[in-house]
Design a protein around this motif. Structure first.
Motif, short mmCIF file in Angstrom:
data_model
loop_
_atom_site.label_atom_id
_atom_site.label_comp_id
_atom_site.label_asym_id
_atom_site.label_seq_id
_atom_site.Cartn_x
_atom_site.Cartn_y
_atom_site.Cartn_z
N ASN B 7 0.76 -1.15 0.01
CA ASN B 7 0.08 0.02 -0.09
C ASN B 7 0.95 1.28 -0.05
O ASN B 7 0.64 2.27 -0.73
N LEU B 8 1.94 1.22 0.76
CA LEU B 8 2.83 2.26 0.79
C LEU B 8 3.49 2.68 -0.50
O LEU B 8 3.80 3.65 -0.94
N SER B 11 0.35 3.91 -2.87
CA SER B 11 -0.03 5.43 -2.85
C SER B 11 1.09 6.30 -2.55
O SER B 11 0.86 7.45 -2.33
N ALA B 12 2.32 6.14 -2.98
CA ALA B 12 3.48 6.89 -3.05
C ALA B 12 3.30 7.80 -3.86
O ALA B 12 3.02 7.57 -5.19
N ILE B 16 9.68 10.97 -5.22
CA ILE B 16 10.57 11.06 -4.18
C ILE B 16 12.06 11.36 -4.78
O ILE B 16 12.48 10.54 -5.62
N GLU B 17 12.73 12.45 -4.27
CA GLU B 17 13.99 12.79 -4.65
C GLU B 17 15.16 12.39 -4.01
O GLU B 17 15.27 12.33 -2.64
N LEU B 132 10.27 -2.06 0.66
CA LEU B 132 9.76 -0.56 0.22
C LEU B 132 10.51 0.18 -0.81
O LEU B 132 10.04 0.48 -1.61
N LEU B 133 11.86 0.30 -0.26
CA LEU B 133 12.80 1.03 -1.17
C LEU B 133 12.99 0.50 -2.65
O LEU B 133 12.67 0.99 -3.70
N LEU B 136 9.37 1.06 -4.55
CA LEU B 136 9.45 2.56 -4.84
C LEU B 136 10.32 2.55 -6.22
O LEU B 136 9.88 3.44 -6.96
N ILE B 142 10.99 7.21 -7.68
CA ILE B 142 12.08 7.83 -7.35
C ILE B 142 12.48 8.55 -8.44
O ILE B 142 12.47 8.11 -9.92
#
Lengths: 224, 160
Positions: B7-8, B11-12, B16-17, B132-133, B136, B142
């Motif tokens: 979910n994270l 919904s991110a 993300i820099e 998570l990373l 992403l 990212i």
């Protein structure tokens, strides 16, 4: 006027960090300091963070928000020098009915929080894992200047601030998630921030908040 | 909605820099060389082309051999990957657990090697973070830093 019971301890460095940040951001909230104040704060701090004093503080029909930091397990929450405040063996105080409860402690969300809700607490916020945070090995003075601890404890303070502002769980959770993303993003943007990011994420995924299990998501603190 | 890694990721925001220095951090594991993989290598191997371009990472920087995602690692590989993450931690900090004391990176590493309850918690937390990373990066959330350098002085918004 809502009655807010704050429980804080100072007998180890971890609790000192929690207390100092919460004094700066929670107990200085405008709802306590306004003229007139919209909430009354009952402080059960340090040597007053013991069962007798806390029982007296929460034994009022006016008690509508209990917030505290301290050591916990799935089944218990303890006060100054480890004295037991609540556990799942005993019934929670009857005046917990209708009260919003937030415990910044390890694990107490697991079973103790459920017991509170089963006995009528309006809402419970807490954690089902060990709450953890990074801080400087040589803690600064004041502790609130610690740039590592700040993100962790301030994120938790969003819960209290939102409750004191009279917001419901969804509004608090949405803001908490947005600020978590910001803090997490800042940590992964550093080559040495992964361990911090892991700890922050671990706290966040183990946060329990009002919903199907931990109380009424619409519960909010009314100033009157 | 439950707070899960999936979910994270879903919904991110997709902005993300990350600065260049962030690409040195550990993510997965390279099976054939039995070593941790840097985020730069992971991006080179797994990220969408626009993420690679934004971060100035070339596909040829990907290591030879298959990168294992964190969810595919065996216990030994996971332990080594976590130890690599702990080696990167700032030396001036300790991790405090409410009710369980404070640990510097060396103490956490010992706990991980010995498989103590704290060590197992660190492994679980670190692997969830890496998952998570990785998610992403693969989802294209990212991108390279486009403005001022990220600083430690993060301001949490408490006025809402």
């Amino acid at each position: 006027m809502a009655r807010v019971v704050g429980i804080e301890q100072n007998y180890d460095i971890v609790l000192q960090y929690c207390q100092e940040f919460r004094k700066a951001h929670v107990y200085s909230h405008g709802s306590f300091t306004g003229n007139p104040p919209s909430h009354t704060l009952i402080r059960s701090f340090d040597d007053d963070a013991v069962p007798k004093v806390i029982s007296r503080a929460v034994s009022s029909d006016e008690g509508r928000f209990i917030t505290g930091s301290g050591h916990g397990t799935y089944r218990s929450f303890t006060g100054q020098r480890g004295v037991l405040i609540w556990n799942t063996v005993s019934k929670p105080p009857k005046h917990v009915a209708g009260t919003i409860v937030h415990l910044l402690s390890c694990r107490a969300g697991g079973l103790l929080g459920l017991l509170f809700v089963q006995h009528g607490a309006a809402a419970f916020w807490g954690y089902t894992t060990d709450f953890k945070f990074f801080h400087e090995a040589n803690p600064p003075n004041p502790l609130t200047t610690d740039q590592y601890a700040k993100s962790f404890i301030q994120l938790d303070a969003i819960i209290d601030i939102g409750i004191l502002n009279g917001y419901d769980a969804a509004r608090i959770h949405n803001h908490l998630e947005a600020e978590f993303r910001k803090a997490y993003g800042s940590m992964i943007a550093r080559s040495n921030g992964a361990a911090e990011a892991a700890a922050l994420l671990d706290n966040f995924v183990h946060l329990v908040s009002p919903g199907r299990t931990w109380g009424d998501p619409g519960a909010s603190l009314s100033p009157t | 909605m439950a707070i899960t890694v999936a979910n994270l990721v879903r919904s991110a925001p997709d902005d993300i820099e990350l600065p260049e220095e962030a690409l040195n951090q550990t993510v997965g594991w390279l099976s054939n060389e039995q070593r941790p993989v840097s985020l730069r290598e992971f991006v080179a191997a797994q990220a969408p082309a626009r993420v690679q371009a934004s971060l100035h990472v070339k596909p040829w920087e990907a290591p030879k051999g298959r990168i294992k995602r964190v969810t595919e690692l065996d216990d030994d590989e996971l332990r080594h990957m976590v130890l690599s993450v702990l080696e990167e931690a700032p030396p001036e900090v300790v991790l405090s657990i409410v009710g369980d004391g404070s640990y510097d990176a060396a103490a956490l590493a010992r706990a991980v090697r010995r498989g103590t309850p704290i060590g197992r918690q660190v492994i679980e937390a670190t692997s969830r973070h890496i998952e998570l990373l990785e998610g992403l990066v693969e989802a294209g959330k990212i991108k390279g830093l486009t403005h001022e350098e990220t600083t430690r002085d993060l301001k949490i918004d408490l006025d809402f």
